[in-house]
Scaffold this active site. Structure first.
Site, PDB file in Angstrom:
ATOM      1  N   GLY A  97      44.150 122.016  13.938  1.00  0.00           N
ATOM      2  CA  GLY A  97      43.771 121.201  12.791  1.00  0.00           C
ATOM      3  C   GLY A  97      44.479 121.748  11.563  1.00  0.00           C
ATOM      4  O   GLY A  97      45.479 121.226  11.094  1.00  0.00           O
ATOM      5  N   CYS A 124      27.029 122.528 -11.881  1.00  0.00           N
ATOM      6  CA  CYS A 124      26.001 123.455 -12.343  1.00  0.00           C
ATOM      7  C   CYS A 124      25.621 124.449 -11.256  1.00  0.00           C
ATOM      8  O   CYS A 124      24.496 124.413 -10.733  1.00  0.00           O
ATOM      9  CB  CYS A 124      24.784 122.665 -12.802  1.00  0.00           C
ATOM     10  SG  CYS A 124      25.251 121.514 -14.084  1.00  0.00           S
ATOM     11  N   GLU A 125      26.571 125.268 -10.874  1.00  0.00           N
ATOM     12  CA  GLU A 125      26.349 126.354  -9.922  1.00  0.00           C
ATOM     13  C   GLU A 125      27.277 127.484 -10.346  1.00  0.00           C
ATOM     14  O   GLU A 125      28.468 127.243 -10.586  1.00  0.00           O
ATOM     15  CB  GLU A 125      26.753 125.942  -8.496  1.00  0.00           C
ATOM     16  CG  GLU A 125      25.980 124.799  -7.890  1.00  0.00           C
ATOM     17  CD  GLU A 125      24.616 125.200  -7.348  1.00  0.00           C
ATOM     18  OE1 GLU A 125      24.321 126.399  -7.244  1.00  0.00           O
ATOM     19  OE2 GLU A 125      23.832 124.271  -7.065  1.00  0.00           O
TER      20      GLU A 125
HETATM   21  C1  LIG Z   1      36.521 122.661  18.964  1.00  0.00           C
HETATM   22  C2  LIG Z   1      37.496 122.830  17.848  1.00  0.00           C
HETATM   23  N1  LIG Z   1      38.791 122.554  18.072  1.00  0.00           N
HETATM   24  C3  LIG Z   1      39.713 122.670  17.091  1.00  0.00           C
HETATM   25  C4  LIG Z   1      39.370 123.095  15.824  1.00  0.00           C
HETATM   26  C5  LIG Z   1      40.433 123.188  14.779  1.00  0.00           C
HETATM   27  O1  LIG Z   1      40.601 124.466  14.301  1.00  0.00           O
HETATM   28  P1  LIG Z   1      41.753 124.796  13.259  1.00  0.00           P
HETATM   29  O2  LIG Z   1      41.637 123.847  12.139  1.00  0.00           O
HETATM   30  O3  LIG Z   1      41.476 126.184  12.859  1.00  0.00           O
HETATM   31  O4  LIG Z   1      43.069 124.666  13.975  1.00  0.00           O
HETATM   32  C6  LIG Z   1      38.039 123.421  15.551  1.00  0.00           C
HETATM   33  C7  LIG Z   1      37.672 123.915  14.199  1.00  0.00           C
HETATM   34  O5  LIG Z   1      36.830 124.682  13.949  1.00  0.00           O
HETATM   35  C8  LIG Z   1      37.066 123.273  16.589  1.00  0.00           C
HETATM   36  O6  LIG Z   1      35.788 123.558  16.361  1.00  0.00           O
END
Ligand SMILES: Cc1ncc(COP(=O)(O)O)c(C=O)c1O
Length: 417
Positions: A275, A343-344
């Site tokens: 991701g 407001c934090e």
């Molecule tokens: C099951 C799973 N796959 C993939 C990802 C993607 O991780 P990243 O953004 O660190 O590559 C996550 C993120 O926490 C996840 O929980």
């Protein structure tokens, strides 16, 4: 990523961020589609090998439809963790057969929607889900393709709040119990075990944890294959780190190459679920300075962006570099706290950061915000969420999400009679 100063003005892929702020307002997320495509192609190329592979983009990093479409058009699949993410993936044109669904607490409605749409597999993380899926598959009259997410109990050496593959984390099935669970699955006619998966954490900057976990999962897979289980793939998850400050993560290509090496000559397909590494570096958040406040203790630079727009610094102590959009030659460089209007006390992007002192009205760019930026945005303090613009690979500034209005804030609410 082509983020650089041209004649003292910060520009992304050749477009002036000042001009984008004038056209679309602030706070504004701006993404480079070219950077996303480059990151995806690097991973995809490095995962290639003698067996099939599929990169399933983890939507949670940035689920905007245009971002998902960018990856879908390159042939990537999707890793989703909720019915809402499944809806987005399908809406953006990801074929269901390229979607995997992870998560520790899927509801019966989510399980049914996933099976109904014909996704590649559900990645199961609790034994309770096996029985639920078996029952739904029976009702629908077709077997549920599943993979078991393994908790390999490996230290990923990352921030404890984003470690997921250690025995104390809620994720995955304990690796020592997998062979017994597979025996149980054999007794459930609605389930078809097609894979094993892992995901040990996020923002990981060393290869050793990945390799250790992947070797364990590969050896479990070898045992299952010899026991006659018709496994089709291993999914080595996501988690590859990016450079926010001075980290030196392996490149996406090095990471993918190392995973392909662990697979060796096992006759299995290879999936990955990156991701962050596909989108983090593609994005900047443009924000306007609304004021400078000097107190006996500190100088505060107050922005029109806040923790509701980008929560990573407040949630994970995350570092983001922050630069002026227009350089001010001769401005005194001072340590300042860069804060939002919410407001934090925690609504602080940076403490004691050396910054050429801006003036009210100046623009700043917060870098590396393509991942877990807009995806974690909220309406806290009744602040409409920011707009998003994508600079397309052919250089156009394309609005991909409108700025929310006050009417959007109250949509779905009802006044008392
Ligand atoms: C099951 C799973 N796959 C993939 C990802 C993607 O991780 P990243 O953004 O660190 O590559 C996550 C993120 O926490 C996840 O929980």
């Amino acid at each position: 990523l082509a983020l650089d100063y041209q004649d003292g003005r910060l520009s992304l892929d050749g477009l002036s961020l000042e001009a984008l702020a004038a056209d679309f307002g602030t706070p504004l997320y701006v993404y480079s589609q070219a950077a996303m495509i480059d990151a995806a192609q690097q991973v995809d190329t490095a995962l290639a090998g003698p067996t099939p592979h599929l990169v399933c983009y983890a939507l949670k990093a940035n689920p905007s439809l245009a971002v998902i479409q960018t990856f879908a058009r390159l042939g990537l699949g999707a890793d989703v963790t909720s019915g809402g993410e499944l809806f987005r993936a399908l809406r953006a044109g990801v074929p269901a057969a390229k979607v995997v669904f992870s998560g520790v607490g899927k509801t019966p409605a989510e399980l049914r929607a996933a099976l109904d749409s014909g996704i590649r597999a559900l990645h199961v993380e609790t034994e309770g889900e096996l029985a639920a899926l078996n029952a739904i598959a029976g009702e629908l009259g077709r077997p549920a393709p599943i993979a078991l997410r393994i908790n390999p109990d490996v230290d990923p050496h990352t921030h404890p709040k984003i470690a997921t593959g250690m025995s104390e984390n809620k994720f995955g099935l304990p690796w020592g119990e997998v062979l017994r669970i597979v025996e149980d699955i054999r007794k459930m006619p609605g389930l078809r075990l097609v894979g094993l998966s892992m995901h040990i954490g996020s923002q990981i900057t060393r290869l050793d944890g990945f390799q250790e976990a992947a070797r364990l999962v590969a050896s479990l897979a070898a045992d299952l294959l010899s026991a006659g289980v018709a496994l089709e793939y291993l999914d080595f998850g996501g988690g590859i780190g990016v450079r926010y400050a001075d980290e030196t993560p392996p490149s996406p290509a090095e990471w993918a190459g190392a995973l392909r090496a662990v697979l060796g000559d096992l006759p299995l397909g290879l999936l990955a679920e990156p991701g962050r590494s596909l989108v983090a570096g593609s994005g900047v958040l443009i924000t306007r300075v609304t004021g400078i406040k000097r107190t006996p203790a500190k100088t505060f630079v107050i922005l029109d962006a806040a923790m509701n727009d980008l929560i990573r610094p407040m949630l994970y102590d995350a570092y983001h570099s922050i630069d002026p959009v227009l350089q001010r030659p001769g401005a005194p460089v001072e340590p300042v706290d860069i804060v939002g209007p919410v407001c934090e006390t925690t609504d602080t992007f940076a403490r004691g950061r050396d910054l050429p002192l801006p003036e009210p009205g100046d623009l700043l760019a917060i870098r590396q915000v393509g991942a877990y930026g807009m995806s974690m945005a909220s309406n806290y303090n009744s602040r409409p969420r920011a707009a998003e613009v994508m600079i397309t690979a052919d250089g156009a500034a394309l609005p991909i999400r409108d700025r929310e209005t006050y009417d959007d804030l109250v949509r779905g609410e009802r006044l008392l009679p």
